[in-house]
Motif scaffolding. Sequence first.
Motif, PDB file in Angstrom:
ATOM      1  N   GLY A   1       9.561   9.107   2.727  1.00 22.79           N
ATOM      2  CA  GLY A   1       9.168   7.754   3.132  1.00 22.79           C
ATOM      3  C   GLY A   1       9.209   6.747   1.987  1.00 22.79           C
TER       4      GLY A   1
ATOM      5  N   ARG B   1      11.159   3.621   2.225  1.00 22.91           N
ATOM      6  CA  ARG B   1      10.709   2.547   3.120  1.00 22.91           C
ATOM      7  C   ARG B   1       9.774   1.573   2.406  1.00 22.91           C
ATOM      8  NH1 ARG B   1       8.356   5.906   7.149  1.00 22.91           N
ATOM      9  NH2 ARG B   1       9.775   7.628   6.793  1.00 22.91           N
TER      10      ARG B   1
ATOM     11  N   ARG C   1      -2.000  -2.378   5.462  1.00 25.14           N
ATOM     12  CA  ARG C   1      -1.124  -1.221   5.656  1.00 25.14           C
ATOM     13  C   ARG C   1       0.130  -1.334   4.820  1.00 25.14           C
ATOM     14  NH1 ARG C   1      -2.511   1.421  10.572  1.00 25.14           N
ATOM     15  NH2 ARG C   1      -0.406   2.251  10.690  1.00 25.14           N
ATOM     16  N   ARG C   2       0.142  -2.328   3.904  1.00 26.25           N
ATOM     17  CA  ARG C   2       1.426  -2.586   3.241  1.00 26.25           C
ATOM     18  C   ARG C   2       1.422  -2.481   1.721  1.00 26.25           C
ATOM     19  NH1 ARG C   2       5.405  -6.568   6.354  1.00 26.25           N
ATOM     20  NH2 ARG C   2       4.909  -5.924   8.457  1.00 26.25           N
TER      21      ARG C   2
ATOM     22  N   THR D   1       7.076  -2.616   6.696  1.00 22.73           N
ATOM     23  CA  THR D   1       6.441  -2.741   8.015  1.00 22.73           C
ATOM     24  C   THR D   1       5.060  -2.097   7.972  1.00 22.73           C
ATOM     25  OG1 THR D   1       7.090  -0.591   8.882  1.00 22.73           O
ATOM     26  CG2 THR D   1       8.716  -2.367   9.084  1.00 22.73           C
ATOM     27  N   ASP D   2       4.283  -2.369   9.016  1.00 24.58           N
ATOM     28  CA  ASP D   2       2.955  -1.766   9.120  1.00 24.58           C
ATOM     29  C   ASP D   2       3.014  -0.292   9.489  1.00 24.58           C
ATOM     30  OD1 ASP D   2       1.689  -4.056   8.483  1.00 24.58           O
ATOM     31  OD2 ASP D   2       1.055  -4.567  10.513  1.00 24.58           O
ATOM     32  N   GLU D   3       4.181   0.188   9.846  1.00 22.37           N
ATOM     33  CA  GLU D   3       4.288   1.570  10.366  1.00 22.37           C
ATOM     34  C   GLU D   3       4.372   2.606   9.251  1.00 22.37           C
ATOM     35  OE1 GLU D   3       3.671   0.957  13.305  1.00 22.37           O
ATOM     36  OE2 GLU D   3       4.367  -1.100  13.120  1.00 22.37           O
ATOM     37  N   THR D   4       4.638   2.166   8.020  1.00 26.53           N
ATOM     38  CA  THR D   4       4.791   3.141   6.936  1.00 26.53           C
ATOM     39  C   THR D   4       3.455   3.829   6.656  1.00 26.53           C
ATOM     40  OG1 THR D   4       6.384   1.606   6.003  1.00 26.53           O
ATOM     41  CG2 THR D   4       5.692   3.413   4.576  1.00 26.53           C
ATOM     42  N   ASP D   5       3.500   5.149   6.547  1.00 27.15           N
ATOM     43  CA  ASP D   5       2.280   5.911   6.272  1.00 27.15           C
ATOM     44  C   ASP D   5       2.069   5.966   4.751  1.00 27.15           C
ATOM     45  OD1 ASP D   5       0.158   7.581   6.226  1.00 27.15           O
ATOM     46  OD2 ASP D   5       1.229   9.353   6.965  1.00 27.15           O
TER      47      ASP D   5
END
Length: 206
Positions: free
Chosen positions: A29, A32, A85-86, A134-138
């Motif tokens: 990841g 990303r 989240r970023r 994006t906000d989806e990255t863990d």
Amino acid sequence: MRLFAAVLPPAEQLAELGHVTDLLHRLPGADRLRWTSRPAWHLTLAFMGEVDEELLPELRVRLARAAHRTPPFPLRLHGGGHFGRRALWTGVAGDLDELRLLAERADAAARRAGVAMEEHRRYQAHLTLARARTDETDLRPFLDELHAFEGGRWQVAELTLVRSRLPVSGVPGEQPRYETLDAWPLEGAGGGRSAGAGGGAAGRAG
Ligand code: 2AM
């Protein structure tokens, strides 16, 4: 010009952090995230945004005074954290009271020089390592890896004024370029917490 006051960690501490980020870059990841680069690593004390060049002489005088009042103090890079989240960052440990005071003094110096500073937010010392697209990255695997990070201690000895040049190329992910405009040695004799912009004075100034 776009300016901020900062503490710049020494080369040895940047190298240690470089070892950690090499590990982070290999985690799933990692591609990303947009990673900040080593020459750009800094701890912001006070972000000023666009500053009229006319204000620079007064700003320099007042930042020099802030540095003059502050004694050198120990700090080390430590652990990690995130904003929302970023934004992924490493934090600091050591004399955080003195660091916060220096941040307040830098903020007050800018206000008194006529810089329109944003509302005073709670100071959270951090060095930004990466930003997610994006906000989806863990971010958890990165935070787990950073958790145990303890950088070597150094003595903060300077307050630095940095110019930030935002990218104009339009190339996605291109980073701002930072240029040191000036730096002043910390010269306080210690025990200086009563001298100057302690506890909230920055919010009142200007
Ligand atoms: P950041 O690393 O968390 O983005 C230069 O932009 C430096 O000033 C960065 O360290 C940035 O923090 C900090 N900063 C603080 N407030 C800012 C703002 N409103 N806009 C841009 N940068 C800001």
